[in-house]
Write an enzyme that holds these catalytic residues in place. Structure first.
Site, PDB file in Angstrom:
ATOM      1  N   THR A  70      -4.073   0.577  -5.841  1.00  0.00           N
ATOM      2  CA  THR A  70      -3.600   0.540  -7.078  1.00  0.00           C
ATOM      3  C   THR A  70      -3.821  -0.425  -7.892  1.00  0.00           C
ATOM      4  OG1 THR A  70      -1.800   2.237  -6.120  1.00  0.00           O
ATOM      5  CG2 THR A  70      -1.271   1.332  -8.223  1.00  0.00           C
ATOM      6  N   LEU A  83       1.806  -3.835  -5.235  1.00  0.00           N
ATOM      7  CA  LEU A  83       1.242  -2.685  -5.573  1.00  0.00           C
ATOM      8  C   LEU A  83       0.208  -2.453  -4.195  1.00  0.00           C
ATOM      9  CD1 LEU A  83       0.004  -3.182  -9.155  1.00  0.00           C
ATOM     10  CD2 LEU A  83       1.781  -1.901  -8.344  1.00  0.00           C
ATOM     11  N   ASP A  84      -0.066  -1.210  -4.022  1.00  0.00           N
ATOM     12  CA  ASP A  84      -1.129  -0.905  -3.006  1.00  0.00           C
ATOM     13  C   ASP A  84      -2.484  -1.438  -3.299  1.00  0.00           C
ATOM     14  OD1 ASP A  84       1.082   0.890  -1.972  1.00  0.00           O
ATOM     15  OD2 ASP A  84       0.338   2.655  -2.592  1.00  0.00           O
ATOM     16  N   LYS A  85      -3.167  -1.528  -2.231  1.00  0.00           N
ATOM     17  CA  LYS A  85      -4.396  -2.176  -2.552  1.00  0.00           C
ATOM     18  C   LYS A  85      -5.223  -1.439  -3.424  1.00  0.00           C
ATOM     19  CE  LYS A  85      -8.536  -3.417  -0.003  1.00  0.00           C
ATOM     20  NZ  LYS A  85      -9.279  -3.518   1.376  1.00  0.00           N
TER      21      LYS A  85
END
Length: 364
Positions: free
Chosen positions: A151, A147-149
C-alpha cells in the site's frame, strides 16, 4: 521494604499518554516487564496513590511510586544492536518521500513495495530509514502507525516523544482520519455504501491473513464511494476506514465481491486485470487528517505512485473528480444503545401480545 526506599517520579510532558510498561522501558530498563507486572499485581506500583496495570497510560504531572531497585532481579543489559549507517542512496530515498514537515511531525508518501517495519526476511523498511529524517530534531523520529508493504501513500511520523504519545491517542481514539483511493474489480451496485463486517485472523495462516468472522470477529466498518467506473470492468473508489483492523479495506472490498486490483491475497486471480493494467496493488493512502500536538490540524494529500497514475490514465478517469472527502464515521454502538434497543424490542413484543389477547377476547 521501608517507605524511605520507595522511589517517586513525576511524569514529564514528553511521556504524556505513554503506557506504563513503556515508561519503564524508557526510564528504568533494568526493571523487566515481569517485574513491573509483579509490582502492579502486588500493589507496590502506584500512580497518584492508585493501583495500576502495565498497560495503563500515564498523564503528564502524575506521580509514579516505584519499589526500590533491590526488589527487582536485575538482568544483565543486552548489548544494543548497532545500526549500520545509511548509504547516500538510502538517505536520498528517505528524504524524497517527505511531503510535510514541521517541529512535531513528518508525513511521508511511502512507495509501494517498501515495508513500514522490519520482520522475517524484511530488511528494507521505513523504520530503518528514520535516521535520515532527524534533520534538526533532537531525537530519532518514531513510527506511530503503519501501511501494508504494497500500500502506498501518506504515512505519519512523530518527531518527538510528546508527539508520538499524542498521535498514538488520536489513532487509538479514532480521531485521526484517513482516506484511501483504490481501483476495484467490477462496479458495486450501491455507489456510496458502508461495509460493516467483523474481522478476525484466519486460522492456519499464522495471523498473516484476515477473514470475515460474524461470531468472533472484531467490529470493522469501512465506507466506500464510487468516483468513476470503466464500464462494468472496474471502478475507481474512495475508501475511508472507521476502524483500524489489519487489511480491513482489502478484506471488506473482496467480501462484497469487488477485490482491489492487484490484491491476489484476498482476490485471487480475479484481482488481476488484463489490457496493460499493472499487477501491483492499487491501494493508496491519499489523505491523512489529524490534530496537531501544538494546535490546529495536519491535513496532507499524497500523490499517486506511477503504476496507479498510469492505470487511472489508461481507464480514462478524471483525476479532478477525486476530492478525497473526509467524513465522520457512524457513532460507535454503546452499551446504553444496546440496552435501549433491547428495551424497545421488549416493549414492542409486549404490545403485540396484548393485541393478540384482545383479538382472542373479541372472537369469544
Amino acid at each position: 521494604m521501608s517507605d524511605n526506599d520507595v522511589r517517586q517520579f513525576t511524569v514529564g510532558p514528553d511521556d504524556d499518554g505513554i503506557r506504563l510498561d513503556r515508561w519503564f522501558k524508557r526510564h528504568l530498563p533494568d526493571a523487566s516487564f515481569n517485574v513491573v507486572s509483579r509490582w502492579a499485581r502486588t500493589g507496590q506500583l502506584r500512580v497518584d496513590g492508585a493501583r495500576v496495570q502495565p498497560g495503563d497510560r500515564l498523564a503528564a504531572g502524575q506521580t509514579l511510586r516505584v519499589p526500590p531497585p533491590e526488589s527487582a532481579v536485575v538482568a544483565a543489559p543486552k548489548p544494543k544492536a548497532e545500526r549500520v549507517p545509511l548509504s547516500p542512496d538510502q538517505i536520498e530515498l528517505a528524504q524524497e518521500m517527505v511531503i510535510h514537515r514541521d517541529a512535531q511531525a513528518i508525513v511521508l508518501n511511502k512507495p509501494p513495495g517498501l515495508a513500514t517495519q522490519g520482520g522475517t526476511k524484511t530488511h528494507d523498511h521505513v523504520d530503518g530509514l528514520l535516521d535520515a529524517l532527524q534533520f534538526d530534531g533532537e531525537s530519532r523520529p518514531k513510527l506511530v502507525h503503519r501501511l501494508d508493504k504494497d500500500t502506498s501513500g501518506a504515512l505519519l511520523i512523530a518527531r518527538t516523544s510528546r508527539a508520538a504519545a499524542f498521535f498514538a491517542k488520536s489513532f487509538s481514539g479514532r480521531t485521526a482520519k484517513k482516506v484511501y483511493w483504490a481501483l476495484v474489480v467490477g462496479v458495486p451496485d450501491i455507489t456510496d455504501g458502508m461495509v460493516d463486517l467483523p474481522l478476525a485472523k484466519q486460522p492456519g495462516t499464522g495471523g498473516e491473513k484476515m477473514h470475515v468472522d460474524e461470531e468472533e470477529g472484531q467490529p470493522a466498518r469501512s465506507r466506500y464511494r464510487v468516483i468513476e467506473r470503466a464500464g462494468n470492468r472496474a471502478a475507481w473508489v474512495e475508501l475511508q476506514p472507521f476502524t483500524g483492523r489489519t487489511h480491513q479495506l482489502r478484506v471488506h472490498m473482496a467480501a462484497i465481491g469487488h477485490p482491489i486490483v492487484g490484491d491476489g491475497k484476498y482476490g485471487g486471480q480475479a484481482a488481476f486485470l488484463t489490457g496493460g493494467v499493472s499487477r501491483k496493488m492499487h491501494l493508496h493512502a491519499r489523505r491523512i487528517q489529524i490534530d496537531h500536538p501544538d494546535g490546529g490540524k495536519i491535513d496532507v494529500t499524497a500523490d499517486l505512485p506511477p503504476h496507479f497514475a498510469e492505470s487511472i490514465k489508461l481507464m480514462g478517469f478524471d483525476l479532478s473528480l477525486g476530492n478525497a472527502m473526509i467524513e465522520d464515521g457512524p457513532p460507535p454502538v454503546t452499551r446504553a444503545d444496546l440496552k435501549a434497543k433491547a428495551k424497545a424490542h421488549a416493549k414492542s413484543v409486549r404490545k403485540e401480545r396484548r393485541g393478540e389477547r384482545r383479538s382472542r377476547g373479541s372472537r369469544d
